[in-house]
Motif scaffolding. Structure first.
Motif, PDB file in Angstrom:
ATOM      1  N   ALA A   1       3.965  -6.997  17.373  1.00 44.44           N
ATOM      2  CA  ALA A   1       2.852  -6.181  17.863  1.00 44.44           C
ATOM      3  C   ALA A   1       2.870  -4.797  17.231  1.00 44.44           C
ATOM      4  CB  ALA A   1       2.913  -6.074  19.386  1.00 44.44           C
ATOM      5  N   GLN A   2       4.068  -4.257  17.016  1.00 47.26           N
ATOM      6  CA  GLN A   2       4.199  -2.916  16.460  1.00 47.26           C
ATOM      7  C   GLN A   2       4.039  -2.889  14.939  1.00 47.26           C
ATOM      8  OE1 GLN A   2       7.855  -1.096  17.699  1.00 47.26           O
ATOM      9  NE2 GLN A   2       7.423  -1.319  19.883  1.00 47.26           N
ATOM     10  N   ASN A   3       4.426  -3.970  14.274  1.00 46.12           N
ATOM     11  CA  ASN A   3       4.525  -3.916  12.815  1.00 46.12           C
ATOM     12  C   ASN A   3       3.526  -4.782  12.053  1.00 46.12           C
ATOM     13  OD1 ASN A   3       7.163  -2.283  12.145  1.00 46.12           O
ATOM     14  ND2 ASN A   3       7.684  -3.595  13.884  1.00 46.12           N
ATOM     15  N   LEU A   4       3.109  -5.896  12.628  1.00 50.25           N
ATOM     16  CA  LEU A   4       2.260  -6.818  11.879  1.00 50.25           C
ATOM     17  C   LEU A   4       0.921  -6.209  11.452  1.00 50.25           C
ATOM     18  CD1 LEU A   4       2.360  -9.631  10.726  1.00 50.25           C
ATOM     19  CD2 LEU A   4       1.330 -10.498  12.836  1.00 50.25           C
ATOM     20  N   PRO A   5       0.235  -5.439  12.312  1.00 51.91           N
ATOM     21  CA  PRO A   5      -1.050  -4.866  11.894  1.00 51.91           C
ATOM     22  C   PRO A   5      -0.921  -3.874  10.732  1.00 51.91           C
ATOM     23  CG  PRO A   5      -0.820  -4.809  14.291  1.00 51.91           C
ATOM     24  CD  PRO A   5       0.525  -5.145  13.734  1.00 51.91           C
ATOM     25  N   PHE A   6       0.257  -3.301  10.584  1.00 50.49           N
ATOM     26  CA  PHE A   6       0.453  -2.281   9.548  1.00 50.49           C
ATOM     27  C   PHE A   6       1.379  -2.760   8.426  1.00 50.49           C
ATOM     28  CE2 PHE A   6       0.318  -0.445  13.849  1.00 50.49           C
ATOM     29  CZ  PHE A   6      -0.932   0.167  13.797  1.00 50.49           C
ATOM     30  N   ALA A   7       1.659  -4.061   8.392  1.00 54.92           N
ATOM     31  CA  ALA A   7       2.656  -4.592   7.465  1.00 54.92           C
ATOM     32  C   ALA A   7       2.277  -4.337   6.008  1.00 54.92           C
ATOM     33  CB  ALA A   7       2.861  -6.085   7.704  1.00 54.92           C
ATOM     34  N   ARG A   8       1.009  -4.512   5.680  1.00 54.69           N
ATOM     35  CA  ARG A   8       0.580  -4.348   4.293  1.00 54.69           C
ATOM     36  C   ARG A   8       0.759  -2.894   3.842  1.00 54.69           C
ATOM     37  NH1 ARG A   8      -2.204  -8.078   1.590  1.00 54.69           N
ATOM     38  NH2 ARG A   8      -2.867  -9.045   3.557  1.00 54.69           N
ATOM     39  N   GLN A   9       0.366  -1.955   4.702  1.00 54.50           N
ATOM     40  CA  GLN A   9       0.507  -0.549   4.359  1.00 54.50           C
ATOM     41  C   GLN A   9       1.975  -0.150   4.262  1.00 54.50           C
ATOM     42  OE1 GLN A   9      -1.998   1.680   3.468  1.00 54.50           O
ATOM     43  NE2 GLN A   9      -0.182   2.853   2.849  1.00 54.50           N
ATOM     44  N   LYS A  10       2.793  -0.674   5.182  1.00 55.70           N
ATOM     45  CA  LYS A  10       4.222  -0.373   5.134  1.00 55.70           C
ATOM     46  C   LYS A  10       4.859  -0.942   3.869  1.00 55.70           C
ATOM     47  CE  LYS A  10       5.220   0.236  10.050  1.00 55.70           C
ATOM     48  NZ  LYS A  10       6.101  -0.113  11.180  1.00 55.70           N
ATOM     49  N   ALA A  11       4.439  -2.134   3.499  1.00 55.77           N
ATOM     50  CA  ALA A  11       4.966  -2.735   2.263  1.00 55.77           C
ATOM     51  C   ALA A  11       4.633  -1.846   1.071  1.00 55.77           C
ATOM     52  CB  ALA A  11       4.383  -4.131   2.063  1.00 55.77           C
ATOM     53  N   GLU A  12       3.394  -1.357   1.012  1.00 60.85           N
ATOM     54  CA  GLU A  12       2.992  -0.493  -0.102  1.00 60.85           C
ATOM     55  C   GLU A  12       3.819   0.789  -0.132  1.00 60.85           C
ATOM     56  OE1 GLU A  12      -0.994   1.834  -1.775  1.00 60.85           O
ATOM     57  OE2 GLU A  12      -1.170   0.378  -0.124  1.00 60.85           O
ATOM     58  N   ASN A  13       4.033   1.385   1.046  1.00 58.79           N
ATOM     59  CA  ASN A  13       4.804   2.628   1.112  1.00 58.79           C
ATOM     60  C   ASN A  13       6.243   2.418   0.629  1.00 58.79           C
ATOM     61  OD1 ASN A  13       2.572   3.927   2.160  1.00 58.79           O
ATOM     62  ND2 ASN A  13       3.238   3.753   4.292  1.00 58.79           N
ATOM     63  N   HIS A  14       6.852   1.319   1.042  1.00 61.04           N
ATOM     64  CA  HIS A  14       8.240   1.045   0.639  1.00 61.04           C
ATOM     65  C   HIS A  14       8.337   0.726  -0.843  1.00 61.04           C
ATOM     66  CE1 HIS A  14      10.265   1.340   4.483  1.00 61.04           C
ATOM     67  NE2 HIS A  14       9.346   0.580   5.055  1.00 61.04           N
ATOM     68  N   TYR A  15       7.372  -0.041  -1.356  1.00 59.37           N
ATOM     69  CA  TYR A  15       7.368  -0.324  -2.798  1.00 59.37           C
ATOM     70  C   TYR A  15       7.247   0.969  -3.601  1.00 59.37           C
ATOM     71  CZ  TYR A  15       6.876  -5.442  -2.486  1.00 59.37           C
ATOM     72  OH  TYR A  15       7.081  -6.780  -2.275  1.00 59.37           O
ATOM     73  N   LYS A  16       6.404   1.881  -3.139  1.00 59.92           N
ATOM     74  CA  LYS A  16       6.217   3.151  -3.850  1.00 59.92           C
ATOM     75  C   LYS A  16       7.475   3.999  -3.819  1.00 59.92           C
ATOM     76  CE  LYS A  16       1.177   3.620  -3.508  1.00 59.92           C
ATOM     77  NZ  LYS A  16       0.043   4.373  -2.908  1.00 59.92           N
ATOM     78  N   ARG A  17       8.162   4.000  -2.672  1.00 51.55           N
ATOM     79  CA  ARG A  17       9.423   4.752  -2.594  1.00 51.55           C
ATOM     80  C   ARG A  17      10.472   4.119  -3.496  1.00 51.55           C
ATOM     81  NH1 ARG A  17       7.985   6.084   3.024  1.00 51.55           N
ATOM     82  NH2 ARG A  17       8.889   4.147   3.822  1.00 51.55           N
ATOM     83  N   ALA A  18      10.509   2.791  -3.518  1.00 55.37           N
ATOM     84  CA  ALA A  18      11.448   2.097  -4.409  1.00 55.37           C
ATOM     85  C   ALA A  18      11.134   2.416  -5.866  1.00 55.37           C
ATOM     86  CB  ALA A  18      11.381   0.590  -4.167  1.00 55.37           C
ATOM     87  N   LEU A  19       9.851   2.439  -6.202  1.00 57.37           N
ATOM     88  CA  LEU A  19       9.431   2.724  -7.576  1.00 57.37           C
ATOM     89  C   LEU A  19       9.838   4.132  -7.995  1.00 57.37           C
ATOM     90  CD1 LEU A  19       7.833   1.979 -10.135  1.00 57.37           C
ATOM     91  CD2 LEU A  19       5.754   2.743  -8.956  1.00 57.37           C
ATOM     92  N   ALA A  20       9.582   5.106  -7.118  1.00 54.22           N
ATOM     93  CA  ALA A  20       9.914   6.496  -7.443  1.00 54.22           C
ATOM     94  C   ALA A  20      11.421   6.666  -7.597  1.00 54.22           C
ATOM     95  CB  ALA A  20       9.390   7.420  -6.354  1.00 54.22           C
TER      96      ALA A  20
END
Length: 455
Positions: free
Chosen positions: A396-415
């Motif tokens: 309930a807390q994470n599924l609606p925002f999973a795509r955005q969270k994935a993008e944020n983590h990928y960007k941090r990993a990339l940087a």
């Protein structure tokens, strides 16, 4: 006591050319006699002998007995402090190969003030190296770097190649962890040059090849890792070193992991496991085996080796392998439907690496977070009704925002990967972002990411 004392001296007189062969017997008699410093000397010789033949448990016992004698009330502390530091320096490799770093750090820091008044500069410099090793194993990389640099300065000021070669060999490992892979490679080269004419020890030489392999893993340089694996296997055969051979197989596994050939990585890791006789050197390929299974998506096979490594780390204080095991085990837990537990475990690993200034490891954790959230967003694995019920709060807390969270983590990993120069992980982060954008219908962004990943 007198009989044992006389027996010890008689053996010394009868076999002056073979004292090392008789060290265990001499240690026994002098320990029962009155010449305790003689006992310490032969106990240390016995410890070294057993370490060289891979009997690390027996070696530890001999050093422990020597330490107990040196720190007993029967000997004046000021009179034996030089011998005590020498013992600690000789004992450290035993702790290392056993993987018992919690006790090593406690032991060394207990005597950290002894170096201030020590006249033997070589033993003083080597003591700094030992401190660097203990902090490296605890993932306290800044502290490790500090003491290894201190050892290096000490060695250069005194012109002592033993100190400088060991310091450079270990700086290779610590520098890679601090996101300095080019400096790590420089240190490895210096360690080998310094130890070329040090025929009494092969360790700084082959250990620097290991650190080079690790630095190239950070850089994602697969051919260089494979070449080093071959070098270590050949060197191990030449000098009949099981430890060197074990690392040769382990680096071959690392090369296969970087190239995405996880079947070969599993095979090489199993060869390393079959070869190794040291507790610590058994855990390195076991960790990589678990990582390879996770990377293949074979979570059931991954669980056992990762749990064994984590248990080893928790018992002995070897966070260096324990935290990565925790990181990859979190993926297994998520795959089993234990979402909250898995994400909590991964957050713990990421927090520690951020606090301890371990940028390459931190990049790993961000990349895994990105993969997990992307999987949730894309419903890549079917979620059973039972899993939904067990994880209702988390979803309930994470599924609606999973795509955005994935993008944020990928960007941090990339940087983070770009700052370190970790090309393989930079490519993985770009690939993950590309897939994510493609799923969102953002074709131009996806193409840019895929193009950059290929470059």
């Amino acid at each position: 006591q007198e009989i044992h004392e006389r027996t010890g001296y008689i053996i010394e007189k009868l076999f002056p050319q073979h004292l090392s062969e008789k060290s265990e017997i001499l240690a026994f008699h002098f320990t029962k006699g009155t010449s305790l410093l003689n006992a310490v000397e032969y106990l240390m010789q016995s410890g070294t002998k057993n370490l060289n033949r891979y009997a690390v448990v027996e070696s530890h016992q001999y050093y422990k007995e020597a330490y107990q004698l040196l720190t007993s009330e029967d000997l004046e502390p000021d009179a034996v402090k030089g011998k005590l530091i020498q013992l600690l320096n000789s004992w450290t490799p035993v702790f290392y190969f056993r993987g018992n770093f919690r006790d090593l750090e406690k032991l060394l820091t207990q005597h950290i003030t002894l170096d201030e008044s020590l006249e033997d500069k070589e033993q003083c410099g080597m003591f700094y190296v030992c401190l660097g090793i203990s902090f490296w194993a605890a993932e306290k990389f800044n502290q490790s770097y500090h003491y290894l640099q201190k050892a290096l300065r000490h060695g250069e000021e005194t012109g002592n190649k033993r100190i400088t070669s060991h310091a450079y060999a270990w700086l290779g490992w610590t520098s890679a962890e601090l996101g300095l892979p080019i400096e790590a490679l420089y240190c490895g080269e210096k360690a080998r040059k310094m130890s070329l004419d040090v025929n009494w020890e092969h360790y700084p030489n082959y250990h620097s090849w290991d650190s080079d392999g690790y630095a190239y893993w950070v850089l994602g340089a697969c051919p260089q890792i494979r070449a080093l694996g071959k070098t270590l296997l050949e060197h191990g055969q030449t000098i009949a070193s099981i430890r060197c051979t074990t690392w040769g197989h382990t680096l071959n596994a690392s090369s296969s992991m970087v190239s995405g050939d996880f079947i070969s990585a599993i095979r090489y890791n199993k060869l390393a496991l079959q070869t190794s006789t040291d507790p610590l050197y058994t855990q390195f390929p076991r960790l990589c085996l678990g990582m390879s299974y996770v990377s293949r998506g074979d979570f059931e096979q991954a669980k056992k080796p990762l749990e064994e490594v984590l248990d080893f780390s928790r018992r002995l204080g070897c966070d260096y392998i324990g935290t990565p095991a925790q990181c990859f085990l979190s993926v297994v837990l998520v795959a089993e439907g234990k979402f909250a537990q898995g994400f909590r475990m991964l957050k713990g690993a990421r927090r520690k690496w951020l606090e301890q200034n371990a940028p390459w490891r931190y990049t790993f954790s961000e990349l895994i977070f990105g993969e997990l959230y992307a999987a949730l967003a894309g419903r890549k694995r079917p979620v059973s009704f039972a899993s939904i019920v067990k994880n209702i709060g988390f979803l309930a807390q994470n599924l609606p925002f999973a795509r955005q969270k994935a993008e944020n983590h990928y960007k941090r990993a990339l940087a983070s990967a770009q700052r370190v120069g970790a090309k393989a992980m930079e490519g993985q982060a770009l690939l993950g972002l590309g897939k994510l954008y493609r799923g969102k219908g953002e074709g131009e962004k996806a193409r840019d990411c895929f193009s950059s990943a290929i470059d």
